[in-house]
Design a protein around this motif. Structure first.
Motif, PDB file in Angstrom:
ATOM      1  N   LEU A   7       0.814  -1.209   0.000  1.00  0.00           N
ATOM      2  CA  LEU A   7       0.000   0.000   0.000  1.00  0.00           C
ATOM      3  C   LEU A   7       0.853   1.267   0.000  1.00  0.00           C
ATOM      4  CD1 LEU A   7      -2.756  -1.035   2.575  1.00  0.00           C
ATOM      5  CD2 LEU A   7      -2.998  -0.881   0.095  1.00  0.00           C
ATOM      6  N   GLY A   8       2.174   1.085  -0.029  1.00  0.00           N
ATOM      7  CA  GLY A   8       3.063   2.238  -0.009  1.00  0.00           C
ATOM      8  C   GLY A   8       3.358   2.745   1.382  1.00  0.00           C
ATOM      9  N   LEU A   9       2.935   1.989   2.399  1.00  0.00           N
ATOM     10  CA  LEU A   9       3.169   2.376   3.786  1.00  0.00           C
ATOM     11  C   LEU A   9       4.494   1.811   4.289  1.00  0.00           C
ATOM     12  CD1 LEU A   9      -0.398   1.675   5.204  1.00  0.00           C
ATOM     13  CD2 LEU A   9       0.667   3.924   5.025  1.00  0.00           C
ATOM     14  N   ASN A  10       4.965   2.377   5.388  1.00  0.00           N
ATOM     15  CA  ASN A  10       6.144   1.865   6.059  1.00  0.00           C
ATOM     16  C   ASN A  10       5.975   0.365   6.325  1.00  0.00           C
ATOM     17  OD1 ASN A  10       7.733   1.155   8.614  1.00  0.00           O
ATOM     18  ND2 ASN A  10       8.547   3.180   8.129  1.00  0.00           N
ATOM     19  N   SER A 176     -14.011  -0.943  13.884  1.00  0.00           N
ATOM     20  CA  SER A 176     -12.941  -0.314  13.124  1.00  0.00           C
ATOM     21  C   SER A 176     -11.684  -0.235  13.988  1.00  0.00           C
ATOM     22  CB  SER A 176     -13.330   1.090  12.643  1.00  0.00           C
ATOM     23  OG  SER A 176     -13.411   1.988  13.724  1.00  0.00           O
ATOM     24  N   ILE A 177     -10.524  -0.363  13.347  1.00  0.00           N
ATOM     25  CA  ILE A 177      -9.230  -0.258  14.025  1.00  0.00           C
ATOM     26  C   ILE A 177      -8.302   0.556  13.132  1.00  0.00           C
ATOM     27  CG2 ILE A 177      -7.264  -1.500  15.009  1.00  0.00           C
ATOM     28  CD1 ILE A 177      -9.032  -3.915  15.403  1.00  0.00           C
ATOM     29  N   GLU A 178      -7.743   1.624  13.696  1.00  0.00           N
ATOM     30  CA  GLU A 178      -6.836   2.470  12.922  1.00  0.00           C
ATOM     31  C   GLU A 178      -5.428   2.436  13.512  1.00  0.00           C
ATOM     32  OE1 GLU A 178      -5.753   7.109  12.301  1.00  0.00           O
ATOM     33  OE2 GLU A 178      -7.899   6.646  12.476  1.00  0.00           O
ATOM     34  N   PHE A 179      -4.450   2.222  12.649  1.00  0.00           N
ATOM     35  CA  PHE A 179      -3.040   2.214  13.034  1.00  0.00           C
ATOM     36  C   PHE A 179      -2.385   3.497  12.533  1.00  0.00           C
ATOM     37  CE2 PHE A 179      -4.497  -2.112  12.797  1.00  0.00           C
ATOM     38  CZ  PHE A 179      -3.895  -2.751  13.878  1.00  0.00           C
ATOM     39  N   SER A 185       7.576  15.998   9.511  1.00  0.00           N
ATOM     40  CA  SER A 185       6.822  17.206   9.169  1.00  0.00           C
ATOM     41  C   SER A 185       5.321  17.002   9.290  1.00  0.00           C
ATOM     42  CB  SER A 185       7.184  17.669   7.747  1.00  0.00           C
ATOM     43  OG  SER A 185       8.583  17.924   7.635  1.00  0.00           O
ATOM     44  N   ARG A 186       4.917  16.158  10.250  1.00  0.00           N
ATOM     45  CA  ARG A 186       3.510  15.866  10.523  1.00  0.00           C
ATOM     46  C   ARG A 186       2.812  15.113   9.389  1.00  0.00           C
ATOM     47  NH1 ARG A 186       2.987  16.064  15.592  1.00  0.00           N
ATOM     48  NH2 ARG A 186       0.738  16.378  15.411  1.00  0.00           N
ATOM     49  N   ILE A 187       3.587  14.557   8.466  1.00  0.00           N
ATOM     50  CA  ILE A 187       2.991  13.747   7.383  1.00  0.00           C
ATOM     51  C   ILE A 187       2.929  12.305   7.885  1.00  0.00           C
ATOM     52  CG2 ILE A 187       3.093  13.106   4.953  1.00  0.00           C
ATOM     53  CD1 ILE A 187       2.668  16.082   5.497  1.00  0.00           C
ATOM     54  N   HIS A 188       1.967  12.061   8.770  1.00  0.00           N
ATOM     55  CA  HIS A 188       1.844  10.760   9.403  1.00  0.00           C
ATOM     56  C   HIS A 188       1.278   9.719   8.434  1.00  0.00           C
ATOM     57  CE1 HIS A 188       2.579  13.240  12.833  1.00  0.00           C
ATOM     58  NE2 HIS A 188       1.370  13.788  12.815  1.00  0.00           N
ATOM     59  N   GLU A 189       1.392   8.455   8.821  1.00  0.00           N
ATOM     60  CA  GLU A 189       0.833   7.359   8.030  1.00  0.00           C
ATOM     61  C   GLU A 189      -0.296   6.719   8.824  1.00  0.00           C
ATOM     62  OE1 GLU A 189       3.648   4.993   5.558  1.00  0.00           O
ATOM     63  OE2 GLU A 189       5.157   5.838   6.902  1.00  0.00           O
ATOM     64  N   ARG A 190      -1.442   6.542   8.176  1.00  0.00           N
ATOM     65  CA  ARG A 190      -2.624   6.010   8.848  1.00  0.00           C
ATOM     66  C   ARG A 190      -3.267   4.911   8.001  1.00  0.00           C
ATOM     67  NH1 ARG A 190      -6.282  11.144  10.016  1.00  0.00           N
ATOM     68  NH2 ARG A 190      -7.540   9.572  11.101  1.00  0.00           N
ATOM     69  N   LEU A 191      -3.490   3.780   8.642  1.00  0.00           N
ATOM     70  CA  LEU A 191      -4.134   2.643   7.991  1.00  0.00           C
ATOM     71  C   LEU A 191      -5.338   2.244   8.825  1.00  0.00           C
ATOM     72  CD1 LEU A 191      -4.220   0.322   5.905  1.00  0.00           C
ATOM     73  CD2 LEU A 191      -2.699  -0.967   7.434  1.00  0.00           C
ATOM     74  N   LYS A 192      -6.514   2.246   8.206  1.00  0.00           N
ATOM     75  CA  LYS A 192      -7.745   1.939   8.927  1.00  0.00           C
ATOM     76  C   LYS A 192      -8.398   0.673   8.380  1.00  0.00           C
ATOM     77  CE  LYS A 192     -12.097   4.028  10.491  1.00  0.00           C
ATOM     78  NZ  LYS A 192     -12.928   5.254  10.508  1.00  0.00           N
ATOM     79  N   TYR A 193      -8.783  -0.201   9.301  1.00  0.00           N
ATOM     80  CA  TYR A 193      -9.547  -1.408   8.971  1.00  0.00           C
ATOM     81  C   TYR A 193     -10.986  -1.181   9.437  1.00  0.00           C
ATOM     82  CZ  TYR A 193      -5.180  -4.156   8.484  1.00  0.00           C
ATOM     83  OH  TYR A 193      -3.955  -4.651   8.110  1.00  0.00           O
ATOM     84  N   THR A 194     -11.945  -1.476   8.570  1.00  0.00           N
ATOM     85  CA  THR A 194     -13.359  -1.309   8.903  1.00  0.00           C
ATOM     86  C   THR A 194     -14.123  -2.571   8.534  1.00  0.00           C
ATOM     87  OG1 THR A 194     -13.181   1.066   8.407  1.00  0.00           O
ATOM     88  CG2 THR A 194     -15.393   0.141   8.587  1.00  0.00           C
ATOM     89  N   LEU A 205      -6.462   3.733   3.357  1.00  0.00           N
ATOM     90  CA  LEU A 205      -5.439   4.694   3.746  1.00  0.00           C
ATOM     91  C   LEU A 205      -6.108   6.005   4.066  1.00  0.00           C
ATOM     92  CD1 LEU A 205      -2.648   4.064   1.070  1.00  0.00           C
ATOM     93  CD2 LEU A 205      -2.921   3.026   3.317  1.00  0.00           C
ATOM     94  N   LEU A 206      -5.658   6.669   5.138  1.00  0.00           N
ATOM     95  CA  LEU A 206      -6.221   7.950   5.538  1.00  0.00           C
ATOM     96  C   LEU A 206      -5.178   9.048   5.413  1.00  0.00           C
ATOM     97  CD1 LEU A 206      -8.185   6.973   8.772  1.00  0.00           C
ATOM     98  CD2 LEU A 206      -9.029   7.027   6.419  1.00  0.00           C
TER      99      LEU A 206
END
Length: 208
Positions: A7-10, A176-179, A185-194, A205-206
């Motif tokens: 997904l392009g995430l870490n 729902s669970i969000e990681f 620079s506050r460009i966080h990574e967010r992955l949400k399962y619903t 991706l959020l």
């Protein structure tokens, strides 16, 4: 340079279909790096007027069925959960710069599960479950200490302290669970399962 997943995430997000599997990995890592209580979470509830309330509790178990914590059922959070079973959890692991948010509905654990955990607690903690009328007003500290001594006399056998009916566990069944992972620079990574209508997990991706 950090590797990325599909997904392009870490890479620490992995490629898990079930978020419980990812939570287990993150929790195990937190146990190695957090100085105190890696299982601590902020639990949010609300009353009949939709006024929110939040406090820290300790996660005592989790699996595919949900996330379990224990409390006095007549406490503020206990009464609020009886009236409104919707709740939210938030874990923050400062050492890892990670956060997990969980939303869902609670239900009480079985008496057998509550008994098993209660009996694993230390004697003082089991007595405390009897002695403390959690969230009610104390006239003074001695009132609580006297109650503790009263129940120590009543249950002097440290191997035979029954679980109070007003003390049990809640299981939060997630919808729902969000990681969350801290980013430069506050460009966080967010992955949400619903959960979808078929009770399957859907990943999104959020934006930070």
């Amino acid at each position: 340079m950090n590797q990325k997943n599909s997904l392009g995430l870490n890479k620490c997000f992995l490629d898990k279909i079930d978020p419980i599997d990812l939570f287990e990995v993150w929790m195990n890592e937190a146990k190695k790096t957090e100085l105190n209580d890696p299982n601590a979470l902020a639990l949010a509830t609300s009353d009949e007027n939709n006024s929110p309330s939040i406090r820290m509790v300790l996660l005592k178990d989790f699996n595919k069925d949900g996330f379990v914590f224990y409390t006095n059922l007549n406490s503020q959070k206990g009464n609020e959960l009886k009236n409104n079973p919707k709740a939210s959890m938030c874990f923050h692991w400062k050492s890892l710069l990670r956060q997990v948010r969980i939303n869902g509905m609670v239900k009480k654990v079985s008496n057998e599960v509550a008994d098993e955990y209660y009996n694993s607690r230390g004697y003082e903690s089991r007595i405390g479950a009897w002695a403390s009328k959690q969230s009610t007003i104390l006239n003074n500290r001695d009132e609580l200490l006297s109650s503790i001594e009263k129940y120590k006399k009543k249950y002097s056998n440290k191997n035979d302290v029954p679980r109070p009916e007003h003390w049990s566990g809640w299981n939060l069944i997630p919808t729902s669970i969000e990681f969350w992972l801290d980013g430069d620079s506050r460009i966080h990574e967010r992955l949400k399962y619903t959960k979808d209508n078929e009770d399957d997990w859907v990943k999104s991706l959020l934006s930070p």
